[in-house]
Write a protein that holds these residues in place. Structure first.
Motif, PDB file in Angstrom:
ATOM      1  N   GLY A 159       0.818  -1.206   0.000  1.00  0.00           N
ATOM      2  CA  GLY A 159       0.000   0.000   0.000  1.00  0.00           C
ATOM      3  C   GLY A 159       0.849   1.252   0.000  1.00  0.00           C
ATOM      4  N   TYR A 160       1.813   1.330   0.925  1.00  0.00           N
ATOM      5  CA  TYR A 160       2.613   2.537   1.078  1.00  0.00           C
ATOM      6  C   TYR A 160       3.513   2.827  -0.123  1.00  0.00           C
ATOM      7  CZ  TYR A 160       1.163   2.503   5.982  1.00  0.00           C
ATOM      8  OH  TYR A 160       0.430   2.521   7.141  1.00  0.00           O
ATOM      9  N   ALA A 161       3.838   1.811  -0.909  1.00  0.00           N
ATOM     10  CA  ALA A 161       4.648   2.049  -2.116  1.00  0.00           C
ATOM     11  C   ALA A 161       3.967   3.016  -3.066  1.00  0.00           C
ATOM     12  CB  ALA A 161       4.932   0.726  -2.825  1.00  0.00           C
ATOM     13  N   TRP A 162       2.625   3.130  -2.934  1.00  0.00           N
ATOM     14  CA  TRP A 162       1.890   4.025  -3.830  1.00  0.00           C
ATOM     15  C   TRP A 162       1.843   5.466  -3.336  1.00  0.00           C
ATOM     16  CZ3 TRP A 162       1.308   2.670  -8.594  1.00  0.00           C
ATOM     17  CH2 TRP A 162       1.410   1.293  -8.897  1.00  0.00           C
ATOM     18  N   PHE A 163       2.726   5.796  -2.358  1.00  0.00           N
ATOM     19  CA  PHE A 163       2.995   7.205  -2.092  1.00  0.00           C
ATOM     20  C   PHE A 163       3.432   7.896  -3.380  1.00  0.00           C
ATOM     21  CE2 PHE A 163       3.932   6.208   2.561  1.00  0.00           C
ATOM     22  CZ  PHE A 163       2.794   6.859   3.021  1.00  0.00           C
ATOM     23  N   ALA A 164       3.925   7.103  -4.309  1.00  0.00           N
ATOM     24  CA  ALA A 164       4.312   7.653  -5.613  1.00  0.00           C
ATOM     25  C   ALA A 164       3.161   8.422  -6.250  1.00  0.00           C
ATOM     26  CB  ALA A 164       4.774   6.523  -6.535  1.00  0.00           C
ATOM     27  N   LEU A 165       1.929   7.976  -6.051  1.00  0.00           N
ATOM     28  CA  LEU A 165       0.772   8.673  -6.619  1.00  0.00           C
ATOM     29  C   LEU A 165       0.634  10.074  -6.036  1.00  0.00           C
ATOM     30  CD1 LEU A 165      -1.846   5.774  -6.591  1.00  0.00           C
ATOM     31  CD2 LEU A 165      -0.849   6.858  -8.622  1.00  0.00           C
ATOM     32  N   TYR A 166       0.993  10.234  -4.777  1.00  0.00           N
ATOM     33  CA  TYR A 166       0.930  11.553  -4.143  1.00  0.00           C
ATOM     34  C   TYR A 166       1.921  12.514  -4.802  1.00  0.00           C
ATOM     35  CZ  TYR A 166       2.010  15.125  -0.665  1.00  0.00           C
ATOM     36  OH  TYR A 166       2.258  16.314  -0.030  1.00  0.00           O
ATOM     37  N   PHE A 167       3.135  12.027  -5.042  1.00  0.00           N
ATOM     38  CA  PHE A 167       4.145  12.891  -5.641  1.00  0.00           C
ATOM     39  C   PHE A 167       3.859  13.161  -7.111  1.00  0.00           C
ATOM     40  CE2 PHE A 167       6.340  11.167  -1.934  1.00  0.00           C
ATOM     41  CZ  PHE A 167       6.821  12.346  -1.366  1.00  0.00           C
ATOM     42  N   ALA A 168       3.158  12.228  -7.756  1.00  0.00           N
ATOM     43  CA  ALA A 168       2.795  12.422  -9.160  1.00  0.00           C
ATOM     44  C   ALA A 168       1.509  13.237  -9.324  1.00  0.00           C
ATOM     45  CB  ALA A 168       2.630  11.063  -9.844  1.00  0.00           C
ATOM     46  N   ALA A 169       0.749  13.370  -8.243  1.00  0.00           N
ATOM     47  CA  ALA A 169      -0.562  14.014  -8.336  1.00  0.00           C
ATOM     48  C   ALA A 169      -0.538  15.424  -8.922  1.00  0.00           C
ATOM     49  CB  ALA A 169      -1.228  14.025  -6.957  1.00  0.00           C
ATOM     50  N   PRO A 170       0.471  16.272  -8.630  1.00  0.00           N
ATOM     51  CA  PRO A 170       0.458  17.608  -9.235  1.00  0.00           C
ATOM     52  C   PRO A 170       0.454  17.600 -10.756  1.00  0.00           C
ATOM     53  CG  PRO A 170       2.006  17.537  -7.414  1.00  0.00           C
ATOM     54  CD  PRO A 170       1.565  16.123  -7.665  1.00  0.00           C
ATOM     55  N   MET A 171       0.927  16.517 -11.355  1.00  0.00           N
ATOM     56  CA  MET A 171       0.968  16.424 -12.810  1.00  0.00           C
ATOM     57  C   MET A 171      -0.258  15.701 -13.371  1.00  0.00           C
ATOM     58  SD  MET A 171       5.008  15.429 -13.161  1.00  0.00           S
ATOM     59  CE  MET A 171       5.009  15.509 -14.950  1.00  0.00           C
ATOM     60  N   LEU A 172      -1.037  15.077 -12.489  1.00  0.00           N
ATOM     61  CA  LEU A 172      -2.196  14.297 -12.948  1.00  0.00           C
ATOM     62  C   LEU A 172      -3.507  14.840 -12.399  1.00  0.00           C
ATOM     63  CD1 LEU A 172      -0.731  10.694 -12.488  1.00  0.00           C
ATOM     64  CD2 LEU A 172      -0.990  11.947 -14.640  1.00  0.00           C
ATOM     65  N   TRP A 173      -3.570  15.006 -11.084  1.00  0.00           N
ATOM     66  CA  TRP A 173      -4.801  15.472 -10.425  1.00  0.00           C
ATOM     67  C   TRP A 173      -4.421  16.526  -9.384  1.00  0.00           C
ATOM     68  CZ3 TRP A 173      -3.049  10.382  -9.263  1.00  0.00           C
ATOM     69  CH2 TRP A 173      -3.352   9.430 -10.235  1.00  0.00           C
ATOM     70  N   PRO A 174      -4.054  17.739  -9.804  1.00  0.00           N
ATOM     71  CA  PRO A 174      -3.529  18.750  -8.874  1.00  0.00           C
ATOM     72  C   PRO A 174      -4.447  19.046  -7.697  1.00  0.00           C
ATOM     73  CG  PRO A 174      -3.299  19.471 -11.148  1.00  0.00           C
ATOM     74  CD  PRO A 174      -4.114  18.221 -11.192  1.00  0.00           C
ATOM     75  N   ARG A 175      -5.747  19.023  -7.908  1.00  0.00           N
ATOM     76  CA  ARG A 175      -6.675  19.368  -6.831  1.00  0.00           C
ATOM     77  C   ARG A 175      -6.949  18.203  -5.890  1.00  0.00           C
ATOM     78  NH1 ARG A 175     -11.319  22.939 -10.003  1.00  0.00           N
ATOM     79  NH2 ARG A 175      -9.895  24.567 -10.782  1.00  0.00           N
ATOM     80  N   ALA A 176      -6.491  17.029  -6.263  1.00  0.00           N
ATOM     81  CA  ALA A 176      -6.800  15.832  -5.464  1.00  0.00           C
ATOM     82  C   ALA A 176      -5.594  15.308  -4.705  1.00  0.00           C
ATOM     83  CB  ALA A 176      -7.358  14.734  -6.376  1.00  0.00           C
TER      84      ALA A 176
END
Length: 237
Positions: free
Chosen positions: A159-176
């Motif tokens: 589960g925690y490996a997907w912290f990557a989604l948080y760091f990528a979020a500004p380029m994919l879903w900035p408001r989320a």
């Protein structure tokens, strides 16, 4: 200062507060012996045995199924990355897809390597909890490792490996971005508690799995993602 050094410092700045908080939490866990106290309570609650160890909801659905979910997510990202060489729309996201293909994999691998190197036993292997191995608090066992392969927590890292989604979020879903962080934390927490209920891990095992995954994802992000997005301040929770 070079751009690379500036970005590297950005990654370190994302790691240091999390590491500092984790050290304080570990100090609390060690002083109060919360690892043993929590696991002993769960063990007693299950009738002096790990009755939930093979329970289908924990073992089949949340453990095996959770691991398969993480693998499927990784395969989906790799597939999208490969498609980006043919799709004009995905081409614009090739950099973030490359990051999402690499960061979770490297985070999980780092936890797997840690499990091999630290020699920490699972709760179910210890004398106070139904096993036959001597119990030692985490710090002491790190100084005198045994043959265990339970630290950091492997399943929580799915589960925690997907912290990557948080760091990528500004380029994919900035408001989320905050919502993504909360979702990943909940996923790792569910996977971690699943294994605690089965007797596979202590609290501290999950804590340092979180830290390790965050560290890998945070340090890779400035090197692989768009500089402006990565250095943009994160929203407060």
């Amino acid at each position: 200062m070079s751009a690379t050094a500036h970005l590297s410092q950005g990654g370190v700045r994302a790691v240091l507060p999390v590491f500092a908080v984790a050290c304080l939490l570990q100090l609390l866990i060690s002083l109060l012996d919360l690892d043993l106290a929590w696991s002993r309570w769960l063990f007693t609650l299950q009738g002096g045995q790990w009755a939930l160890k093979d329970y289908w909801l924990l073992s089949d659905l949340l453990h095996d199924g959770g691991r398969q979910l993480s693998v499927l997510m990784a395969l989906a990202v790799i597939g999208l990355f490969l498609l980006s060489w043919r799709s004009r729309r995905l081409r614009r996201q090739r950099r973030v897809l490359a990051y999402l293909a690499c960061a979770p994999l490297l985070a999980s691998m780092s936890v797997s390597v840690g499990k091999q190197l630290t020699g920490i036993d699972c709760p179910w292997s210890l004398l106070p909890l139904g096993g036959d191995q001597l119990y030692l608090p985490l710090i002491q066992q790190l100084l005198a490792p045994g043959a265990g392969r339970c630290f950091p927590a492997g399943h929580a890292s799915a589960g925690y490996a997907w912290f990557a989604l948080y760091f990528a979020a500004p380029m994919l879903w900035p408001r989320a971005r905050t919502g993504v962080l909360v979702a990943v934390l909940l996923l790792g927490l569910v996977f971690g508690v699943t294994q605690q209920l089965r007797g596979a891990h202590f609290l501290s095992h999950d804590l340092w799995s979180l830290v390790q995954c965050w560290t890998v994802c945070a340090l890779l992000a400035p090197l692989m993602l768009n500089r402006t997005a990565v250095l943009k301040p994160a929203p407060a929770l």
